[in-house]
Design an enzyme around this catalytic site. Sequence first.
Site, PDB file in Angstrom:
ATOM      1  N   LYS A   9       0.829  -1.199   0.000  1.00 22.78           N
ATOM      2  CA  LYS A   9       0.000   0.000   0.000  1.00 22.78           C
ATOM      3  C   LYS A   9       0.879   1.270   0.000  1.00 22.78           C
ATOM      4  O   LYS A   9       2.101   1.185   0.206  1.00 22.78           O
ATOM      5  CB  LYS A   9      -0.937  -0.041   1.223  1.00 22.78           C
ATOM      6  CG  LYS A   9      -1.884  -1.250   1.192  1.00 22.78           C
ATOM      7  CD  LYS A   9      -2.876  -1.211   2.352  1.00 22.78           C
ATOM      8  CE  LYS A   9      -3.786  -2.431   2.326  1.00 22.78           C
ATOM      9  NZ  LYS A   9      -4.817  -2.384   3.382  1.00 22.78           N
ATOM     10  N   HIS A 115      -1.840  -5.471   1.221  1.00 25.91           N
ATOM     11  CA  HIS A 115      -3.100  -6.174   0.953  1.00 25.91           C
ATOM     12  C   HIS A 115      -2.774  -7.563   0.418  1.00 25.91           C
ATOM     13  O   HIS A 115      -1.824  -7.731  -0.334  1.00 25.91           O
ATOM     14  CB  HIS A 115      -3.922  -5.426  -0.115  1.00 25.91           C
ATOM     15  CG  HIS A 115      -5.029  -6.265  -0.675  1.00 25.91           C
ATOM     16  ND1 HIS A 115      -6.255  -6.353  -0.053  1.00 25.91           N
ATOM     17  CD2 HIS A 115      -5.072  -7.118  -1.736  1.00 25.91           C
ATOM     18  CE1 HIS A 115      -7.021  -7.216  -0.741  1.00 25.91           C
ATOM     19  NE2 HIS A 115      -6.326  -7.680  -1.760  1.00 25.91           N
TER      20      HIS A 115
END
Length: 147
Positions: A9, A115
């Site tokens: 991210k 993620h």
Amino acid sequence: MERTYLMIKPDGVQRNLIGEIVSRFEKKGFTLVAAKLTILSKETAETHYGEHKERPFFGELVDFITSGPVFAMVWQGGNVISTARTMMGATNPAEAAPGTIRGDFGVQVAMNVIHGSDSPESAAREISIFFNEEELSAYEKTVNKWV
Ligand code: DAT
Ligand code: MG
């Protein structure tokens, strides 16, 4: 052979953790089959996180994930979907075990570094959002026959 979608991210990219995180999956023995640095459009972010559309943090989540480059990756290997989730640690870094990526590097739940797909269905869906078939390199490592 299983594949999963992993994405470092914006916080992980800006904290110079790409190399550290890629290194963990390489050392584990998984195979990188696609990777790119990219800035998500609002539409792509909303599609990717569609399952959270009704959650109170959805707007904040989309704003954060589109705020800077992410490092999008596809990794391949036996049980890579669940093993990558284990290596990532719990969603809330405050609860993630030391030794996991979120446990070692994360502080806040909204900025939790990485993620990872949570099932074969979401892996297939998420890979197709970010990569064309031609971008996925299918190759066999000779070393796989040795170990
Ligand atoms: P995971 O990323 O572990 O699959 P998730 O799918 O439940 O977790 O949530 C997606 C992302 O949304 C998560 O990585 C960070 C953010 N998020 C989850 N719960 C949150 C909360 N209570 N407040 C703010 N952001 C949250
Ligand atoms: Mg999730």
